[in-house]
Design a protein around this motif. Structure first.
Motif, PDB file in Angstrom:
ATOM      1  N   PRO A 263       4.238  10.004   0.961  1.00  0.00           N
ATOM      2  CA  PRO A 263       3.688   8.754   1.474  1.00  0.00           C
ATOM      3  C   PRO A 263       3.421   7.708   0.402  1.00  0.00           C
ATOM      4  O   PRO A 263       3.057   6.578   0.724  1.00  0.00           O
ATOM      5  CB  PRO A 263       2.372   9.206   2.106  1.00  0.00           C
ATOM      6  N   THR A 264       3.615   8.076  -0.886  1.00  0.00           N
ATOM      7  CA  THR A 264       3.172   7.171  -1.951  1.00  0.00           C
ATOM      8  C   THR A 264       4.150   7.022  -3.117  1.00  0.00           C
ATOM      9  O   THR A 264       3.943   6.145  -3.955  1.00  0.00           O
ATOM     10  CB  THR A 264       1.823   7.654  -2.535  1.00  0.00           C
ATOM     11  N   SER A 265       5.168   7.855  -3.226  1.00  0.00           N
ATOM     12  CA  SER A 265       6.071   7.807  -4.388  1.00  0.00           C
ATOM     13  C   SER A 265       7.137   6.740  -4.196  1.00  0.00           C
ATOM     14  O   SER A 265       7.899   6.770  -3.237  1.00  0.00           O
ATOM     15  CB  SER A 265       6.738   9.167  -4.604  1.00  0.00           C
TER      16      SER A 265
ATOM     17  N   VAL B 194       7.187   4.880   2.495  1.00  0.00           N
ATOM     18  CA  VAL B 194       7.034   3.588   1.826  1.00  0.00           C
ATOM     19  C   VAL B 194       8.433   2.990   1.668  1.00  0.00           C
ATOM     20  O   VAL B 194       9.406   3.725   1.533  1.00  0.00           O
ATOM     21  CB  VAL B 194       6.348   3.726   0.440  1.00  0.00           C
ATOM     22  N   PRO B 195       8.540   1.664   1.679  1.00  0.00           N
ATOM     23  CA  PRO B 195       9.852   1.035   1.523  1.00  0.00           C
ATOM     24  C   PRO B 195      10.408   1.221   0.114  1.00  0.00           C
ATOM     25  O   PRO B 195       9.679   1.556  -0.828  1.00  0.00           O
ATOM     26  CB  PRO B 195       9.569  -0.453   1.800  1.00  0.00           C
ATOM     27  N   ASN B 196      11.692   0.964  -0.026  1.00  0.00           N
ATOM     28  CA  ASN B 196      12.327   0.968  -1.342  1.00  0.00           C
ATOM     29  C   ASN B 196      11.607  -0.011  -2.264  1.00  0.00           C
ATOM     30  O   ASN B 196      11.180  -1.081  -1.845  1.00  0.00           O
ATOM     31  CB  ASN B 196      13.800   0.566  -1.191  1.00  0.00           C
TER      32      ASN B 196
ATOM     33  N   VAL C 214     -13.356   1.032   6.037  1.00  0.00           N
ATOM     34  CA  VAL C 214     -11.965   0.573   6.042  1.00  0.00           C
ATOM     35  C   VAL C 214     -11.117   1.464   5.143  1.00  0.00           C
ATOM     36  O   VAL C 214     -11.543   1.857   4.051  1.00  0.00           O
ATOM     37  CB  VAL C 214     -11.889  -0.895   5.554  1.00  0.00           C
ATOM     38  N   VAL C 215      -9.922   1.804   5.603  1.00  0.00           N
ATOM     39  CA  VAL C 215      -9.005   2.624   4.805  1.00  0.00           C
ATOM     40  C   VAL C 215      -7.939   1.738   4.170  1.00  0.00           C
ATOM     41  O   VAL C 215      -7.784   0.571   4.532  1.00  0.00           O
ATOM     42  CB  VAL C 215      -8.345   3.727   5.658  1.00  0.00           C
ATOM     43  N   ASN C 216      -7.178   2.319   3.226  1.00  0.00           N
ATOM     44  CA  ASN C 216      -6.158   1.521   2.545  1.00  0.00           C
ATOM     45  C   ASN C 216      -4.750   2.018   2.862  1.00  0.00           C
ATOM     46  O   ASN C 216      -4.547   2.885   3.712  1.00  0.00           O
ATOM     47  CB  ASN C 216      -6.423   1.476   1.033  1.00  0.00           C
ATOM     48  N   TRP C 217      -3.777   1.451   2.146  1.00  0.00           N
ATOM     49  CA  TRP C 217      -2.378   1.717   2.481  1.00  0.00           C
ATOM     50  C   TRP C 217      -1.992   3.181   2.294  1.00  0.00           C
ATOM     51  O   TRP C 217      -1.133   3.689   3.031  1.00  0.00           O
ATOM     52  CB  TRP C 217      -1.448   0.800   1.675  1.00  0.00           C
ATOM     53  N   ARG C 218      -2.590   3.891   1.340  1.00  0.00           N
ATOM     54  CA  ARG C 218      -2.228   5.300   1.152  1.00  0.00           C
ATOM     55  C   ARG C 218      -2.623   6.137   2.360  1.00  0.00           C
ATOM     56  O   ARG C 218      -1.913   7.075   2.732  1.00  0.00           O
ATOM     57  CB  ARG C 218      -2.871   5.851  -0.131  1.00  0.00           C
ATOM     58  N   THR C 219      -3.765   5.815   2.951  1.00  0.00           N
ATOM     59  CA  THR C 219      -4.175   6.518   4.165  1.00  0.00           C
ATOM     60  C   THR C 219      -3.220   6.196   5.307  1.00  0.00           C
ATOM     61  O   THR C 219      -2.834   7.083   6.080  1.00  0.00           O
ATOM     62  CB  THR C 219      -5.621   6.116   4.538  1.00  0.00           C
ATOM     63  N   ALA C 220      -2.812   4.938   5.414  1.00  0.00           N
ATOM     64  CA  ALA C 220      -1.893   4.531   6.479  1.00  0.00           C
ATOM     65  C   ALA C 220      -0.528   5.195   6.337  1.00  0.00           C
ATOM     66  O   ALA C 220       0.031   5.711   7.319  1.00  0.00           O
ATOM     67  CB  ALA C 220      -1.744   3.015   6.489  1.00  0.00           C
ATOM     68  N   THR C 221       0.042   5.195   5.130  1.00  0.00           N
ATOM     69  CA  THR C 221       1.379   5.788   4.959  1.00  0.00           C
ATOM     70  C   THR C 221       1.323   7.314   5.043  1.00  0.00           C
ATOM     71  O   THR C 221       2.316   7.945   5.407  1.00  0.00           O
ATOM     72  CB  THR C 221       2.001   5.351   3.622  1.00  0.00           C
ATOM     73  N   SER C 222       0.174   7.905   4.733  1.00  0.00           N
ATOM     74  CA  SER C 222       0.019   9.352   4.902  1.00  0.00           C
ATOM     75  C   SER C 222      -0.105   9.713   6.380  1.00  0.00           C
ATOM     76  O   SER C 222       0.419  10.734   6.832  1.00  0.00           O
ATOM     77  CB  SER C 222      -1.213   9.847   4.131  1.00  0.00           C
ATOM     78  N   PHE C 223      -0.823   8.866   7.126  1.00  0.00           N
ATOM     79  CA  PHE C 223      -0.878   9.010   8.578  1.00  0.00           C
ATOM     80  C   PHE C 223       0.533   8.923   9.157  1.00  0.00           C
ATOM     81  O   PHE C 223       0.936   9.738  10.003  1.00  0.00           O
ATOM     82  CB  PHE C 223      -1.768   7.907   9.158  1.00  0.00           C
ATOM     83  N   ASP C 224       1.297   7.938   8.682  1.00  0.00           N
ATOM     84  CA  ASP C 224       2.670   7.763   9.168  1.00  0.00           C
ATOM     85  C   ASP C 224       3.551   8.960   8.841  1.00  0.00           C
ATOM     86  O   ASP C 224       4.379   9.373   9.661  1.00  0.00           O
ATOM     87  CB  ASP C 224       3.275   6.492   8.570  1.00  0.00           C
ATOM     88  N   ALA C 225       3.394   9.517   7.635  1.00  0.00           N
ATOM     89  CA  ALA C 225       4.186  10.686   7.248  1.00  0.00           C
ATOM     90  C   ALA C 225       3.892  11.862   8.170  1.00  0.00           C
ATOM     91  O   ALA C 225       4.808  12.579   8.609  1.00  0.00           O
ATOM     92  CB  ALA C 225       3.888  11.060   5.799  1.00  0.00           C
TER      93      ALA C 225
END
Length: 467
Positions: free
Chosen positions: A218-220, A236-238, A390-401
């Motif tokens: 979710p973060t690399s 995460v996008p390219n 409030v959460v940040n983008w790492r939490t969001a992309t980990s949720f998405d993963a």
């Protein structure tokens, strides 16, 4: 491990000479012995870890990994889980969460204990840097825990409850390698959410690919992970998509001459630096040729700022390793507002705000997600209710993963079937904002948001979308 071969031992004087030479080399040329690992934690080994050591880094609920979030009830819940008394474990974990509601490890352990009393289970793992960067680790765990809670509370994956095994890899490539080997050998693990830093993910990816176990980081952000293999994905996008808007913004606001300080031991930030420079030049800007590397022992912020200013820099872009944010903050303090600051996605951390304060005021950087730019999504509201903030983008992309893995497992609960689901052009699932879809390269289809540090929030400063 050691052999005693006295018949073939060299003369004693020769051994003494070798020892003295070695001591002299270590004393006067310490750089020869410096580790090339980008992990800066001193609590973990830099070589292979034993199976017992790896076992101490893995838990479904039977041991404490996040020591910063500890209560007597949590400890009691872990002991009950370890002994198989899941009813007591549930009660104790619930009691602990009444005291520390924002503890994702306890939420995951509670979900796991509840799942153990159900007839069907599916298991995945999440690997995070608890020892070297506990804040980032918990940001990732919150996203995984939230997705796990939602699916288990709604009946599970085709009736099967999801278990999540937490792994502490410390962002240490040597440990990550052992972790990946261990996880691939467990046939009950169907996917891995992780790893955090790109150097960690790049160490693990060949193992997961060879053993055909889906990895979703979710973060690399490193370019090297794009198209790495058919079992390697990320939410995460390219990085070229992430870096270009930042460079274009700098030029558009009149800051055409930009100096860069990056981390040569962080593959994602090497990629970010390269893509930023390409976009900067394409937009009509210019790279100021300075030498500034956060990873080298000789790094001094005073010299870096003096060099950039003397060469005509109009702005400074910071791209540190996630475990060396402190060096970027030190550079920002030394800058004292002389140069406008830009940053890689890595700079979006609580530490940046808490320790940087006025020094990072005005810092601009790209992120794949921000809570204020998703008015139609229920994720930010649900996250705030669950975690109390409030959460940040790492939490969001980990949720998405995790959401992606859940959606894939609904189609097939095998490793191979999950990979086939992800590779299908028709695959998509609702995420924290936009739908989660994977490009043929394994990258997330998406676009970044520019944010800027401004006064406000619990630390006195906050990341807000750049209007």
């Amino acid at each position: 491990m050691f052999q005693d071969d006295r018949n073939n031992s060299p003369p004693r004087l020769f051994i003494i000479a070798l020892v003295l030479i070695g001591f002299g080399a270590f004393k006067f040329f310490p750089g020869l012995f410096a580790s090339k690992s980008s992990d800066i934690s001193t609590s973990t080994p830099t070589s292979g870890a034993s199976p017992d050591a790896i076992a101490n880094r893995i838990s479904l609920g039977n041991q404490l990994l996040v020591t910063s979030q500890t209560t007597p009830d949590k400890q009691a819940g872990i002991e009950a889980f370890k002994s198989g008394d899941f009813s007591t474990a549930i009660q104790k974990f619930q009691a602990s969460l009444k005291q520390t509601r924002n503890d994702p490890e306890t939420v995951i352990y509670l979900n796991n204990a509840t799942a153990r009393i159900s007839p069907a289970l599916l298991k995945i793992a999440v690997s995070v840097p608890i020892g070297s960067n506990p804040n980032v680790a918990q940001e990732i765990l919150r996203g995984v825990a939230q997705a796990q809670s939602e699916v288990n509370n709604s009946g599970g994956i085709n009736g099967a409850k999801l278990q999540v095994e937490i792994v502490n890899d410390d962002n240490n490539p040597a440990i990550v390698k052992e972790v990946a080997n261990t996880l691939t050998k467990d046939p009950t693990i169907l996917a891995v959410i992780g790893h955090n830093a790109s150097n960690a993910s790049l160490e693990a990816a060949p193992i997961y690919q060879q053993e055909k176990l889906v990895m979703v980081t979710p973060t690399s952000l490193a370019n090297n992970l794009s198209g790495f293999g058919s079992y390697i994905f990320r939410t995460v996008p390219n990085i070229s998509i992430m870096a270009a808007p930042l460079a274009e913004y700098a030029v558009k606001t009149g800051k055409t001459n930009i100096a860069i300080c990056y981390d040569s031991q962080a593959p994602d930030n090497i990629s970010f630096k390269d893509e930023f420079v390409a976009a900067l030049i394409a937009a009509g800007g210019k790279l100021v040729p300075t030498v500034c590397d956060f990873s080298v022992p000789s790094f001094t912020p005073e010299s870096a700022i003096a060099d950039a200013v003397s060469k005509g820099a109009q702005g400074l872009m910071l791209a540190p390793h996630i475990d060396r944010i402190d060096r970027a903050i030190s550079l920002a303090r030394t800058n004292q507002g002389k140069l406008p600051l830009y940053g890689s996605t890595t700079m979006y951390t609580f530490q940046t705000l808490k320790d940087g304060q006025k020094s990072v005021d005005g810092l601009v950087l790209p992120v794949p997600w921000h809570p204020e730019t998703n008015p139609g999504s229920t994720f930010p509201k649900n996250a705030a209710q669950l975690w109390g903030g409030v959460v940040n983008w790492r939490t969001a992309t980990s949720f998405d993963a995790t959401q992606a893995v859940i959606a894939g497992l609904k189609q097939s609960n095998t490793r191979e079937g999950l990979q086939e689901a992800f590779k299908s052009p028709s695959f998509s699932t609702p995420g924290a904002s936009e739908k989660v879809k994977f490009l043929p390269t394994g990258d997330r289809a998406g676009k970044p948001i520019l944010v800027q540090v401004k006064q406000g929030g619990s630390t006195g400063y906050n990341f807000v979308p750049l209007r």
